[in-house]
Write a protein that holds these residues in place. Structure first.
Motif, short mmCIF file in Angstrom:
data_model
loop_
_atom_site.label_atom_id
_atom_site.label_comp_id
_atom_site.label_asym_id
_atom_site.label_seq_id
_atom_site.Cartn_x
_atom_site.Cartn_y
_atom_site.Cartn_z
N THR A 13 0.83 -1.21 0.00
CA THR A 13 0.00 0.00 0.00
C THR A 13 0.86 1.26 0.00
N GLN A 14 1.94 1.24 0.78
CA GLN A 14 2.86 2.38 0.78
C GLN A 14 3.48 2.57 -0.59
N GLU A 15 3.82 1.47 -1.24
CA GLU A 15 4.41 1.56 -2.58
C GLU A 15 3.41 2.15 -3.57
N ALA A 16 2.14 1.77 -3.46
CA ALA A 16 1.10 2.32 -4.35
C ALA A 16 0.99 3.83 -4.17
N ALA A 17 1.10 4.31 -2.94
CA ALA A 17 1.04 5.75 -2.69
C ALA A 17 2.20 6.47 -3.37
N ARG A 18 3.38 5.88 -3.30
CA ARG A 18 4.54 6.50 -3.96
C ARG A 18 4.33 6.56 -5.47
N LEU A 19 3.83 5.46 -6.05
CA LEU A 19 3.59 5.43 -7.49
C LEU A 19 2.51 6.42 -7.91
N ALA A 20 1.57 6.72 -6.99
CA ALA A 20 0.48 7.65 -7.31
C ALA A 20 0.92 9.10 -7.29
N GLY A 21 2.14 9.38 -6.86
CA GLY A 21 2.63 10.75 -6.89
C GLY A 21 2.64 11.46 -5.55
N PHE A 22 2.32 10.75 -4.46
CA PHE A 22 2.39 11.38 -3.14
C PHE A 22 3.87 11.49 -2.75
N THR A 23 4.31 12.69 -2.53
CA THR A 23 5.72 12.92 -2.19
C THR A 23 5.94 13.11 -0.70
N GLY A 24 4.86 13.40 0.03
CA GLY A 24 4.95 13.58 1.48
C GLY A 24 4.66 12.30 2.21
N PRO A 25 4.64 12.36 3.54
CA PRO A 25 4.40 11.15 4.34
C PRO A 25 2.96 10.63 4.14
#
Length: 830
Positions: free
Chosen positions: A135-147
């Motif tokens: 799930t954390q990896e999906a957030a990074r791929l989606a463009g979230f740059t913050g925590p």
């Protein structure tokens, strides 16, 4: 400018939503179609052209091959891929989830003109470490740059219900039945703190299970009966498109039956020869309720498990908070309200079950400060390092800090105050002087149940305003203060004897750490290049290590040490988990003065193949029936109760259905493997219960025999050891713990060996035992010869020569193929 994250996302199996906290109020961000939620669906007909949400879901009927749904169920499986044949593209569940998150982020950008860089994203409470990492990896791929901190779904729901709620000293329970997962949580509002006491869940229990049962038990028989289709099964490639149509129809029918007693399912199906026929089936609510009941009962049992773990009963709970679309079914609500079959707790469905999790996540996001970008301070500018609670239930809170600047400053002549000009009437604290080192504390009065945004006023020795960064801070007041996150699933290690030792216990507040000393169970010789001490790291709640999910391993190899490590040497194990659930495990060997870190591999879980699942199912069913036969002949009420509990949950039957579905559904295959591992663990408990009488009788005889040896030749140390064993025997008898009894038996045997050797009769005991095993020896003639030799030595009282005869006799025993484990063991084991 925001000081806290403020955005919360419910990344769901069926639907996803995003909410935002603004001015103390939470609102759901509507998507581009002005709907509160976005279906978790992706359609790709052409490479590079991708549609997410309702536009994708609408294509499920006419282009099911190129639409992907329910991919959340396969998160954490690196070998799971979903195909888009028309585009010639395949994507992982992580990549598909990233597209959903990206769509939510873009919708928020259009609506609020600020695409969030950070968010709190919810996950099922029972999600394992590999799934949360995915799930954390999906957030990074989606463009979230913050925590992007993760939050358990039932905890988020509890926050949404608890915000602005002034209940004091109450206990609630969250019943969260979603599209693909179920979570329950026991929540406390004691002392103005909203905290989760315990949770239980199933990552493969949700509305999709009911949909599949409706298709398999009602619609498929109707297709065969009305249309005469042959070999109409899920795994038949000829009919897979038809099953996609039936699944959509089943879901629609289930939703309609929440509002009416019966509905008509009409689906046009291609016969395969270019001609189509209409399937027309009347489906009644009572039929669906009957098919869904085993899943409802499993969810209810999980709620009871959570209550037991929290030392509470259903009457102790003030209300049951309903979350998730399937909880709108009248049949489920009637069952939950029943105090016998259900829980009998007053139901609360005051919140929108489809968006309550996203709302709660946004509330929690309002408690997490965004990292501030620190820029170099120029001469004449001032920088603050602040410390204050992002949220509080108190009317007044302290704000502390330290001021710094380039060069020297006479801080005792500076003054600082906080103001809120938007409040009516306008509010300003009394200015306070800084300490000589630049520190200060200001008490601020909060406006209740809202976001308090304060400006910072710093004045220099002349009384003039001084430019300061940050110039604002935000504190949200709410009646129930939200507590931090906890360990989701227990993490520990598997000992050398196969037992599981918990280190970071489920529901422990994060961050968490624990250190415990173990000892090595074998000698690690530096010259033996193949020798290794292996310490597996696992996640789960079962007593046997192999019933839990292995997530890593520590290996101490002979080539990595400077000298031999004898058996019984200390190994200090340290487990740590931070607020993002990142796990660190280190083994420190004092003898070597060296640390060994675990290799945590969260991508090692793979989709089990059908042959493995069939073999596991066959073994499970055979063992289930064997133990059932044994339970029927026993007088153990506890064993009967454990078996009845397993049968009530229909665990074995559900696993059988999931093995069948797993031929075409990787999530079902994974669910089947986990379900069978859980069932085997339940059977372990039943088997252990059946062993209790035999183990306790053997222990009693051993203690009596050892007591005689101690009286004859024992020392004070031996008497102390026997006394400790007898104390532990009483505890084992009370707990009816057969495994602990076996370990205690081993301790007694060790003590007996010491005493018999001191008594001079050990070798005679060994010789008599070997003589009794003569018929099993590989060379009968040689065995007879050695036994005659041994008998002559006994007659002559030649005790010094008897050990050599025993050694030669042992060599004639057949190889038992024993698994000699090399690892670590707890120092305080019985």
């Amino acid at each position: 400018m925001r000081d806290t994250i403020d955005f919360g996302i419910d990344l769901g199996t069926t639907n996803s939503a995003i909410a935002v906290l603004d001015g103390g109020a939470v609102s759901v961000v509507k998507n581009h179609k002005q709907i509160d939620y976005t279906p978790s669906a992706v359609w790709m007909r052409k490479r590079g052209v991708l549609v997410v949400g309702s536009g994708a879901l609408d294509r499920l009927d006419n282009d099911p091959d190129n639409v992907q749904i329910e991919f959340k169920q396969a998160m954490g499986l690196p070998d799971a891929r979903r195909e888009f044949p028309a585009a010639g593209v395949s994507m992982t569940p992580v990549e598909l989830s990233a597209e959903v998150l990206k769509a939510l982020r873009e919708d928020t950008g259009r609506s609020l003109h600020e695409p969030p860089q950070a968010a709190v994203i919810t996950v099922p409470a029972a999600f394992r470490l590999n799934q949360t990492e995915a799930t954390q990896e999906a957030a990074r791929l989606a463009g979230f740059t913050g925590p992007c901190q993760l939050l358990q779904e039932p905890t988020a729901a509890a926050f949404a219900f608890g915000f602005q709620n002034e209940s004091r000293g109450a206990h609630w329970m969250v019943f969260d039945l979603g599209g693909g997962t179920f979570d329950s949580a026991v929540v406390s509002t004691v002392e103005e703190e909203l905290s989760v006491l315990h949770h239980a869940g199933d990552t493969h229990l949700g509305g999709r299970n009911i949909d599949r049962m409706l298709v398999d038990r009602l619609l498929v028989p109707a297709v065969e009966r009305q249309l005469g289709f042959r070999d109409f099964t899920r795994d038949n490639p000829r009919w897979q498109r038809h099953f996609a149509h039936l699944r959509s129809a089943a879901e629609a029918a289930k939703i309609e039956l929440s509002q009416q007693e019966q509905t008509q399912v009409m689906v046009m199906l291609d016969r395969g020869d270019g001609e189509s026929e209409m399937l027309d089936v009347t489906v009644r609510r009572e039929e669906v309720d009957q098919l869904a009941k085993p899943f409802y009962l499993r969810a209810i049992q999980l709620c009871r498990d959570a209550l037991d773990s929290a030392n509470l009963r259903a009457p102790d709970i003030d209300r049951l908070l309903l979350v998730g679309g399937p909880t709108q079914a009248p049949g489920l609500r009637e069952l939950l309200a029943d105090p016998v079959e259900g829980l009998g707790i007053p139901l609360d469905h005051s919140q929108d079950p489809s968006t309550v999790v996203a709302r709660g996540a946004a509330l929690y996001a309002g408690t997490i400060a965004l990292p501030r970008i620190e820029r170099p301070v120029k001469r004449g500018e001032y920088s603050l390092k602040l410390s204050y609670p992002a949220t509080s239930s108190l009317p007044m809170v302290p704000v502390s800090g330290r001021c710094s600047t380039e060069g020297e400053a006479d801080w005792s002549r500076f003054r600082i105050a906080l103001n809120d000009p938007e409040r009516r009437p306008a509010y300003r604290t009394v200015p306070v002087s800084l300490s000589p080192d630049g520190t200060f504390t200001v008490d601020v009065l909060l406006a209740e149940r809202t976001v308090n945004r304060f400006g910072v006023e710093l004045t220099d020795p002349s009384g003039a305003p001084a430019p300061v960064q940050p110039a604002t801070l935000t504190i949200t007041h709410q009646p129930n203060e939200m507590m931090g996150q906890t360990v989701v699933n227990t993490v520990g290690l598997t000992e050398a004897d196969g037992s599981f030792t918990p280190m970071l216990m489920k529901n422990t507040p994060l961050p968490a750490s624990k250190r415990q000393t173990f000892y090595t169970t074998s000698t690690l010789r530096r010259g033996d290049t193949s020798a290794v001490i292996r310490i597996p790291v696992a996640e789960g709640e079962r007593r046997r290590g192999d019933r839990n999910q292995q997530v890593g391993v520590i290996e101490i190899r002979a080539r990595d040490v400077r000298f031999d490590v004898p058996r019984g040497r200390d190994v200090e194990m340290t487990f740590e988990m931070d607020e993002s659930r990142q796990v660190t495990v280190v083994a420190y060997v004092p003898m070597l003065d060296r640390e060994f870190e675990a290799v945590i591999d969260l991508k090692q879980q793979r989709i089990p193949d059908e042959q493995l699942l069939r073999r596991m199912l066959s073994e499970l069913e055979a063992r289930h029936e064997e133990l059932r036969s044994q339970v029927e002949t026993t007088r153990s009420d506890r064993a009967r109760g454990l078996l009845q509990r397993l049968d009530d949950r229909a665990t074995v039957a559900t696993a059988r259905d999931e093995v069948t579905a797993g031929r075409t559904d990787e999530a079902a295959a994974t669910a089947a493997e986990e379900r069978m591992r859980d069932a085997q663990a339940d059977l372990d408990d039943i088997e252990a219960e059946l062993r209790v009488p035999e183990v306790m009788e053997r222990l009693s005889d051993q203690i009596e025999y050892t007591r005689g040896l101690v009286d004859r030749v024992g020392s004070e140390e031996d008497r102390a050891e026997l006394a400790d064993i007898e104390r532990r025997y009483a505890a084992v008898a009370q707990d009816r713990d057969a495994d602990a009894g076996e370990r205690l038996s081993d301790r007694l045997l060790d003590l007996q060996v010491v005493l018999l050797r001191r008594d001079g009769s050990l070798d005679l005991e060994v010789f008599n035992a070997l003589r009794a095993m003569q018929g099993q020896m590989t060379d009968p003639a040689r065995a007879r010869e050695l036994i005659r030799e041994g008998e002559r030595m006994v007659s002559a009282s030649n005790w010094a020569a008897l050990p050599d005869v025993n050694r030669r006799l042992r060599k004639l025993l057949p190889d038992q193929g024993r698994d000699v484990r090399s690892g670590v063991q707890r120092k305080d084991r019985p």
